[in-house]
Design a protein around this motif. Sequence first.
Motif, PDB file in Angstrom:
ATOM      1  N   GLU A 111      20.148  39.242 -23.796  1.00  0.00           N
ATOM      2  CA  GLU A 111      20.791  38.449 -24.869  1.00  0.00           C
ATOM      3  C   GLU A 111      20.842  36.996 -24.252  1.00  0.00           C
ATOM      4  OE1 GLU A 111      20.853  38.269 -27.927  1.00  0.00           O
ATOM      5  OE2 GLU A 111      20.722  40.425 -28.755  1.00  0.00           O
ATOM      6  N   GLU A 112      21.689  36.741 -23.070  1.00  0.00           N
ATOM      7  CA  GLU A 112      22.141  35.603 -22.445  1.00  0.00           C
ATOM      8  C   GLU A 112      20.690  34.984 -21.937  1.00  0.00           C
ATOM      9  OE1 GLU A 112      23.230  38.565 -21.703  1.00  0.00           O
ATOM     10  OE2 GLU A 112      25.157  38.257 -22.625  1.00  0.00           O
ATOM     11  N   CYS A 113      19.771  35.784 -21.358  1.00  0.00           N
ATOM     12  CA  CYS A 113      18.640  35.090 -20.986  1.00  0.00           C
ATOM     13  C   CYS A 113      17.917  34.521 -21.945  1.00  0.00           C
ATOM     14  CB  CYS A 113      17.850  36.198 -20.003  1.00  0.00           C
ATOM     15  SG  CYS A 113      16.374  35.700 -19.339  1.00  0.00           S
ATOM     16  N   LEU A 114      17.607  35.323 -23.038  1.00  0.00           N
ATOM     17  CA  LEU A 114      16.862  34.838 -24.208  1.00  0.00           C
ATOM     18  C   LEU A 114      17.399  33.637 -24.542  1.00  0.00           C
ATOM     19  CD1 LEU A 114      14.708  35.790 -26.257  1.00  0.00           C
ATOM     20  CD2 LEU A 114      16.617  36.269 -27.814  1.00  0.00           C
ATOM     21  N   ALA A 115      18.617  33.529 -24.933  1.00  0.00           N
ATOM     22  CA  ALA A 115      19.449  32.309 -25.190  1.00  0.00           C
ATOM     23  C   ALA A 115      18.875  31.038 -24.254  1.00  0.00           C
ATOM     24  CB  ALA A 115      20.782  32.464 -25.601  1.00  0.00           C
ATOM     25  N   LEU A 116      19.092  31.317 -23.239  1.00  0.00           N
ATOM     26  CA  LEU A 116      18.517  30.157 -22.013  1.00  0.00           C
ATOM     27  C   LEU A 116      17.317  29.870 -22.283  1.00  0.00           C
ATOM     28  CD1 LEU A 116      19.875  28.491 -19.765  1.00  0.00           C
ATOM     29  CD2 LEU A 116      19.215  30.331 -18.107  1.00  0.00           C
ATOM     30  N   MET A 117      16.348  30.909 -22.399  1.00  0.00           N
ATOM     31  CA  MET A 117      14.977  30.447 -22.553  1.00  0.00           C
ATOM     32  C   MET A 117      14.685  29.556 -23.851  1.00  0.00           C
ATOM     33  SD  MET A 117      12.897  33.769 -21.043  1.00  0.00           S
ATOM     34  CE  MET A 117      13.340  34.848 -22.413  1.00  0.00           C
ATOM     35  N   LEU A 118      15.316  30.196 -24.757  1.00  0.00           N
ATOM     36  CA  LEU A 118      15.148  29.178 -26.102  1.00  0.00           C
ATOM     37  C   LEU A 118      15.519  28.046 -26.152  1.00  0.00           C
ATOM     38  CD1 LEU A 118      16.160  32.126 -28.695  1.00  0.00           C
ATOM     39  CD2 LEU A 118      13.969  31.173 -28.576  1.00  0.00           C
ATOM     40  N   GLU A 119      16.716  27.723 -25.179  1.00  0.00           N
ATOM     41  CA  GLU A 119      17.182  26.358 -24.955  1.00  0.00           C
ATOM     42  C   GLU A 119      16.376  25.548 -24.196  1.00  0.00           C
ATOM     43  OE1 GLU A 119      21.219  24.276 -22.917  1.00  0.00           O
ATOM     44  OE2 GLU A 119      21.268  26.330 -23.129  1.00  0.00           O
ATOM     45  N   LYS A 120      15.578  25.949 -23.086  1.00  0.00           N
ATOM     46  CA  LYS A 120      14.998  25.429 -22.335  1.00  0.00           C
ATOM     47  C   LYS A 120      13.354  25.393 -22.248  1.00  0.00           C
ATOM     48  CE  LYS A 120      18.091  25.404 -18.418  1.00  0.00           C
ATOM     49  NZ  LYS A 120      18.416  25.703 -16.926  1.00  0.00           N
ATOM     50  N   GLU A 121      12.905  26.324 -23.387  1.00  0.00           N
ATOM     51  CA  GLU A 121      11.491  26.247 -23.393  1.00  0.00           C
ATOM     52  C   GLU A 121      10.662  24.913 -23.676  1.00  0.00           C
ATOM     53  OE1 GLU A 121       9.863  28.559 -26.425  1.00  0.00           O
ATOM     54  OE2 GLU A 121      11.302  27.875 -27.999  1.00  0.00           O
ATOM     55  N   CYS A 122      11.374  23.951 -24.273  1.00  0.00           N
ATOM     56  CA  CYS A 122      10.541  22.720 -24.729  1.00  0.00           C
ATOM     57  C   CYS A 122      10.274  21.620 -23.129  1.00  0.00           C
ATOM     58  CB  CYS A 122      11.545  21.950 -25.350  1.00  0.00           C
ATOM     59  SG  CYS A 122      11.421  22.282 -27.250  1.00  0.00           S
ATOM     60  N   GLN A 123      11.261  22.380 -22.351  1.00  0.00           N
ATOM     61  CA  GLN A 123      10.831  21.830 -20.792  1.00  0.00           C
ATOM     62  C   GLN A 123       9.558  22.116 -20.437  1.00  0.00           C
ATOM     63  OE1 GLN A 123      14.465  22.423 -18.516  1.00  0.00           O
ATOM     64  NE2 GLN A 123      15.620  21.224 -19.855  1.00  0.00           N
ATOM     65  N   HIS A 124       9.163  23.299 -20.768  1.00  0.00           N
ATOM     66  CA  HIS A 124       7.875  23.810 -20.287  1.00  0.00           C
ATOM     67  C   HIS A 124       6.689  23.818 -21.232  1.00  0.00           C
ATOM     68  CE1 HIS A 124      10.433  25.529 -16.918  1.00  0.00           C
ATOM     69  NE2 HIS A 124      11.231  25.778 -17.894  1.00  0.00           N
ATOM     70  N   TRP A 125       6.835  22.858 -22.244  1.00  0.00           N
ATOM     71  CA  TRP A 125       6.053  22.982 -23.269  1.00  0.00           C
ATOM     72  C   TRP A 125       5.332  21.499 -23.394  1.00  0.00           C
ATOM     73  CZ3 TRP A 125       6.897  21.211 -28.836  1.00  0.00           C
ATOM     74  CH2 TRP A 125       5.864  21.770 -29.738  1.00  0.00           C
ATOM     75  N   HIS A 126       4.185  21.369 -23.723  1.00  0.00           N
ATOM     76  CA  HIS A 126       3.279  19.798 -23.562  1.00  0.00           C
ATOM     77  C   HIS A 126       3.749  19.137 -24.608  1.00  0.00           C
ATOM     78  CE1 HIS A 126       1.344  22.458 -26.632  1.00  0.00           C
ATOM     79  NE2 HIS A 126       1.039  23.270 -25.575  1.00  0.00           N
ATOM     80  N   GLY A 127       4.367  19.672 -25.874  1.00  0.00           N
ATOM     81  CA  GLY A 127       4.701  18.736 -26.893  1.00  0.00           C
ATOM     82  C   GLY A 127       3.632  18.572 -27.962  1.00  0.00           C
ATOM     83  N   SER A 128       3.918  18.473 -29.176  1.00  0.00           N
ATOM     84  CA  SER A 128       2.811  18.502 -30.382  1.00  0.00           C
ATOM     85  C   SER A 128       1.995  17.212 -30.258  1.00  0.00           C
ATOM     86  CB  SER A 128       3.597  18.327 -31.468  1.00  0.00           C
ATOM     87  OG  SER A 128       4.548  17.131 -31.894  1.00  0.00           O
ATOM     88  N   HIS A 129       2.777  16.007 -29.484  1.00  0.00           N
ATOM     89  CA  HIS A 129       1.658  14.749 -29.241  1.00  0.00           C
ATOM     90  C   HIS A 129       0.328  15.080 -28.605  1.00  0.00           C
ATOM     91  CE1 HIS A 129       3.557  15.121 -25.514  1.00  0.00           C
ATOM     92  NE2 HIS A 129       2.874  14.359 -25.016  1.00  0.00           N
TER      93      HIS A 129
END
Length: 320
Positions: A47-65
Amino acid sequence: MASGFDSASSTLLCTEDNSIFDDTWRPRNNERKHHFSNPYVLPLQSEECLALMLEKECQHWHGSHYLNRLRSGNLDIGLRIEAIHWIQEVRSHFGFGPLCAYLSINYLDRFLAAYELPKGRPWTMQLLAVACLSLAAKVDETNVPPALNLQVGKAKFVFEAKTIQRMEFLVLNTLKWRMQAITPFSFIDYFLCKINGGQSPLRSLILQSIQLITSTVKGIDFLEFKPSEIAAALAMYVAGETQKTVDSGKTFSVLIQYVEKERLLKCVEMIQVLATKDSSDSIQCLPENPLNGVLDALCNKSASPQNSPDAKRRKPNETS
């Protein structure tokens, strides 16, 4: 966004930052082949790992632009498709795992979202693909051939090892060294477990999910979604397909704790279209198995211009 590779603001971790695409180096052909295999196993997350990944996933995402630029024609979709096909071909040649190929494409998309390749030099995309695959293999594989030897298959250009290394530095710097990217693979086992009442999901569900995750990179439509959204949609889809009596309402209520309702529904619809399209090629029909079955393998797991001298074009009779 950097305006181009000649920008003075571009900073590499080597002194030859602006020489990657000049006329001073000569790629050479590769004649050696290696065959490696690395079994792919999904780790179960806490659960702790999942919460951290949800918080940080945008840092590893290209973004909608980035998707908007592809759709508008600002970026060449065709070159991206060629690069992805080559990555998948090399992955098959060396027996790399699906995560390695996915990471390669993740690096490529994130780089293109943050940095502008020179116009009119199609070979630069090939060099980027080689560098991204080399980096991904170093992250995910245990047996990694030299970057020079990765240039197999139908690649139009080949590059010297030092040139690939320079490109690797550029990718690393542009991505701020965030190479342990969060992907749909990071979430899928957890979501399948949650909708199965905390029980380990069927191995068949994991395998089908892996196949579908690798299929989402074929086009650009899934670039709209974050990794967690793709994983949640996949979990809902494969669970419903495998056991027709699954309580979709309960499944939905579990998943919207982690992703937005509207985006989940939209992604599920796209997964359905994708699975139907791929069913005759790579997505095999699965027998109906109880959703609360035991996953035998994972249940014990815890938690230039074309004539530029910058790139040598393969001759028609050359082989890898």
